[in-house]
Design a protein around this motif. Structure first.
Motif, short mmCIF file in Angstrom:
data_model
loop_
_atom_site.label_atom_id
_atom_site.label_comp_id
_atom_site.label_asym_id
_atom_site.label_seq_id
_atom_site.Cartn_x
_atom_site.Cartn_y
_atom_site.Cartn_z
N ASN A 341 0.77 -1.11 0.08
CA ASN A 341 0.00 0.16 0.01
C ASN A 341 0.78 1.24 -0.11
OD1 ASN A 341 -2.35 -1.31 -0.04
ND2 ASN A 341 -2.71 -1.29 2.24
N THR A 342 1.90 1.31 0.70
CA THR A 342 2.68 2.43 0.91
C THR A 342 3.57 2.53 -0.24
OG1 THR A 342 3.14 1.94 3.29
CG2 THR A 342 4.78 3.41 2.21
N GLN A 343 4.02 1.53 -0.92
CA GLN A 343 4.75 1.57 -2.19
C GLN A 343 3.84 2.01 -3.27
OE1 GLN A 343 6.00 -2.13 -4.28
NE2 GLN A 343 8.07 -1.53 -3.69
N MET A 344 2.60 1.60 -3.42
CA MET A 344 1.95 2.15 -4.41
C MET A 344 1.68 3.61 -4.30
SD MET A 344 -1.08 -0.54 -5.23
CE MET A 344 -1.82 -0.36 -3.53
N PHE A 345 1.52 3.95 -3.16
CA PHE A 345 0.91 5.29 -2.69
C PHE A 345 2.14 6.35 -2.85
CE2 PHE A 345 1.04 9.10 0.35
CZ PHE A 345 -0.29 9.37 0.09
N LEU A 346 3.45 5.93 -2.46
CA LEU A 346 4.71 6.75 -2.88
C LEU A 346 4.88 6.84 -4.36
CD1 LEU A 346 6.68 5.92 0.17
CD2 LEU A 346 5.41 7.85 -0.05
N GLU A 347 4.64 5.94 -5.07
CA GLU A 347 4.93 5.82 -6.48
C GLU A 347 4.00 6.97 -7.16
OE1 GLU A 347 6.92 1.43 -7.07
OE2 GLU A 347 4.82 1.85 -7.48
N GLN A 348 2.93 6.96 -6.71
CA GLN A 348 1.61 7.52 -7.21
C GLN A 348 2.05 9.07 -6.74
OE1 GLN A 348 -0.43 6.73 -9.52
NE2 GLN A 348 -1.90 8.46 -9.59
N ALA A 349 2.39 9.55 -5.53
CA ALA A 349 2.83 10.59 -5.36
C ALA A 349 3.94 11.28 -6.00
CB ALA A 349 2.92 10.88 -3.68
N ALA A 350 4.81 10.27 -6.26
CA ALA A 350 5.96 10.86 -7.21
C ALA A 350 5.56 11.26 -8.59
CB ALA A 350 7.03 9.73 -7.14
N LYS A 351 4.63 10.44 -9.19
CA LYS A 351 4.34 10.77 -10.42
C LYS A 351 3.80 12.20 -10.69
CE LYS A 351 3.42 5.89 -12.03
NZ LYS A 351 2.66 5.01 -12.47
N LYS A 352 2.79 12.40 -9.48
CA LYS A 352 2.14 13.67 -9.49
C LYS A 352 2.85 14.86 -8.87
CE LYS A 352 -2.31 11.48 -9.12
NZ LYS A 352 -3.03 12.09 -10.12
N LYS A 353 4.21 14.38 -8.40
CA LYS A 353 5.13 15.30 -7.98
C LYS A 353 4.56 16.15 -6.78
CE LYS A 353 7.44 16.39 -12.26
NZ LYS A 353 7.78 17.37 -13.34
N LEU A 354 4.07 15.25 -5.68
CA LEU A 354 3.12 15.55 -4.67
C LEU A 354 4.11 15.22 -3.30
CD1 LEU A 354 0.51 16.88 -3.32
CD2 LEU A 354 0.07 14.53 -3.06
N ASP A 355 4.38 16.47 -2.68
CA ASP A 355 5.12 16.22 -1.44
C ASP A 355 4.18 15.83 -0.09
OD1 ASP A 355 6.88 16.48 0.73
OD2 ASP A 355 7.17 18.65 0.95
N VAL A 356 4.37 14.66 0.36
CA VAL A 356 3.64 13.94 1.29
C VAL A 356 4.21 14.18 2.75
CG1 VAL A 356 2.59 12.55 -0.46
CG2 VAL A 356 4.58 11.63 1.16
N GLN A 357 5.39 14.66 2.69
CA GLN A 357 5.91 14.87 3.98
C GLN A 357 5.19 15.77 5.09
OE1 GLN A 357 8.26 12.59 5.22
NE2 GLN A 357 8.03 11.92 3.08
N ASN A 358 4.49 16.62 4.62
CA ASN A 358 4.14 17.77 5.51
C ASN A 358 2.47 17.55 5.60
OD1 ASN A 358 6.27 19.19 5.57
ND2 ASN A 358 5.98 20.37 3.49
N LYS A 359 1.94 16.35 5.24
CA LYS A 359 0.39 16.23 5.29
C LYS A 359 0.20 15.22 6.40
CE LYS A 359 -0.77 16.46 0.49
NZ LYS A 359 -1.62 17.67 0.63
N THR A 360 -0.94 15.47 7.07
CA THR A 360 -1.30 14.67 8.04
C THR A 360 -1.62 13.32 7.83
OG1 THR A 360 -3.66 15.22 8.18
CG2 THR A 360 -2.15 16.81 9.32
#
Length: 527
Positions: A341-360
């Motif tokens: 789940n984490t891998q799919m999520f981070l790969e999708q976030a990388a494609k969308k160039k989304l920074d997830v570190q600051n999100k709750t």
């Protein structure tokens, strides 16, 4: 002892004392070359040395060069080196006081340094002429002695070893504390289950509340205030996470992980599993959720990877405890699915160039379900910000796991192969899974067969290989033609069509026809 420590370049007190004795020995002659060698080693280990050691190194380096110099007719370079070392000494040792606005002469008077050494520093920085060599040598000796009295001797009196994670062997008291810590986190994990009605400390049943509070106070004393019963359990978990992290840092990781999977561990307890789970193939979502907070705690402190690898080793102990090893395999599958789940999520976030570190956490879960609305196979979510450990994504690292004889491997090998990057072709993953199934249940496959295989069977197998190669987009795959014309090979293939000019039927096993001809030729040459 404070929780903050300074990393030093010396390995131990013994090493530090060796350097000290080489510099300022009272029982024998000083060994400056040996001291210089060690100071240079420290410099290589830690480029930013303490000021006292940095000044000692500068002065000692010039002094050793001057002592070992063969040609002493031209002293300009050695004078320049001495002057620079003395200027660095004054700057380093007086820097903190000079920053307060005090003059160098006033600082020198207060610190017990002759004022003429400050004059040498000024002459080096501003004058056109360097001081004489004799004066510089005298100043160097005074500076080294001053460093002994004001730096080395002071540190010698307070120096002591502190070994990080100093607990290769768990003492009974420490082992009991670790077990209590694991018990506290497991209990809290059960209390905050989604089906639980416990929201605050006041909602915890009295007997359980008393036991939990006593365990927390035994571990952390009064550092955590438990008097406010209106405190949400989630708030208590946040506070415990900080203090637990400090405690874990002083515990050997291997010993901690072994206690997590011992016979008394609730995670691998077959009794708890039988009481809460009804699934035969996997784990019930309700049962898994009971341990979510506990596994999130391991994830936040970088313990999940080691924990999972230890659980995998537990799956291999099927001969001693079959039921627990099978439960361990189901847990491995569940954890790997969560990591997927984490891998799919981070790969999708990388494609969308989304920074997830600051999100709750709530925002991340909302994003996951938005991106993957049909992904409901795993109820367990750990940390959607942390990437999957390399131990589960590198095929070379997981190779010992998938090649080891383990009947329980079939329960989680597919989940493990899904994590590998670069991705494995589906035909390859299917073959590995089939091989694992074969190893796990050899009784389902006949060792011998009465069937007589023909060319047709071979042709069918070749057709399957073609389909597999096409499915995996393997452009360099060998393309085989089973017609009467023989075998044709694609470019770069190692296979070549056999020549019909040799007598293959008369060739002994182990030799090729042209090797027979070479042997005959060699015999003729010998004659």
């Amino acid at each position: 002892m404070t929780d903050y420590y300074r990393i030093v370049p010396w390995f131990s007190t013994k090493e530090w004392l060796e350097v000290y004795n080489s510099l300022y020995s009272t029982t024998s002659d000083n060994d400056f070359p040996n001291a210089l060698k060690w100071l240079l080693i420290w410099k290589a280990r830690c480029p930013s040395l303490p000021s006292g050691i940095e000044s000692t190194l500068s002065l000692l380096d010039v002094y050793v060069q001057d002592t070992n110099a063969v040609d002493k007719t031209d002293d300009q370079l050695i004078r320049l080196a001495y002057s620079s070392a003395i200027m660095r000494f004054v700057n380093h040792m007086f820097d903190s006081d000079a920053a307060k606005g005090k003059s160098l002469y006033r600082i020198a008077e207060t610190r017990g340094v002759p004022d003429w050494i400050v004059d040498l520093r000024h002459d080096t920085a501003h004058s056109n002429n360097l001081p004489s060599l004799e004066l510089l040598r005298e100043a160097t000796s005074i500076c080294l002695q001053w460093l002994h009295n004001n730096y080395w001797l002071l540190h010698k009196e307070i120096l002591q070893d502190y070994v990080v994670n100093k607990n290769q062997m768990l003492t009974p008291v420490l082992e009991e504390n670790v077990s209590t810590l694991i018990s506290v986190w497991t209990m809290l994990s059960f209390l905050v289950h989604t089906n639980s009605e416990v929201k605050s400390l006041a909602n915890i049943p009295l007997d359980l509340q008393k036991s939990l509070f006593n365990d927390i106070q035994d571990l952390f004393g009064n550092a955590i205030n438990l008097s406010n019963l209106k405190m949400p359990v989630r708030t208590l978990i946040s506070q415990l996470d900080t203090f637990s992290g400090k405690m874990i840092n002083n515990i050997n990781k291997d010993n901690f992980i072994k206690l997590l999977v011992d016979e008394e561990s609730l995670v691998l307890s077959t009794k708890v599993y039988k009481a809460m789970s009804t699934k035969k193939k996997g784990l019930d979502a309700v049962y898994v959720k009971c341990f979510e907070v506990f596994l999130q705690f391991l994830t936040s402190h970088d313990l999940l990877e080691d924990f999972t690898l230890e659980v995998i080793r537990t799956t291999e102990r099927f001969k001693t405890n079959r039921s627990q090893s099978k439960l361990a395999a189901k847990w491995v599958s569940q954890i790997l699915k969560s990591l997927r789940n984490t891998q799919m999520f981070l790969e999708q976030a990388a494609k969308k160039k989304l920074d997830v570190q600051n999100k709750t956490k709530k925002e991340l879960l909302s994003l996951f379900h938005h991106w993957f609305p049909n992904s409901k196979s795993c109820p367990l979510f750990l940390d959607l910000k942390k990437p999957v450990p390399l131990s589960f994504t590198d095929i070379n690292i997981i190779q010992p796991i998938i090649t080891n004889y383990n009947p329980n491997l079939t329960l989680f090998i597919s989940d493990l192969l899904h994590l590998v990057r670069p991705k494995l072709p589906n035909p390859i993953k299917n073959r590995i899974c089939k091989l694992a199934l074969l190893i796990a249940s050899p009784q389902g496959f006949h060792a011998k067969s009465d069937k007589i295989y023909t060319q047709e069977d071979f042709n069918v197998q070749l057709e399957d290989m073609k389909l597999d190669n096409l499915a995996s987009n393997n452009v360099d795959a060998i393309i085989l033609d089973t017609s009467d014309h023989g075998v044709e090979c694609k470019e770069y293939s190692i296979w070549k069509k056999a020549s019909g000019n040799h007598a293959w039927s008369t060739c002994p096993i182990g030799l090729l026809p042209w090797q027979m001809e070479e042997n005959v030729s060699n015999e003729m040459d010998i004659d």
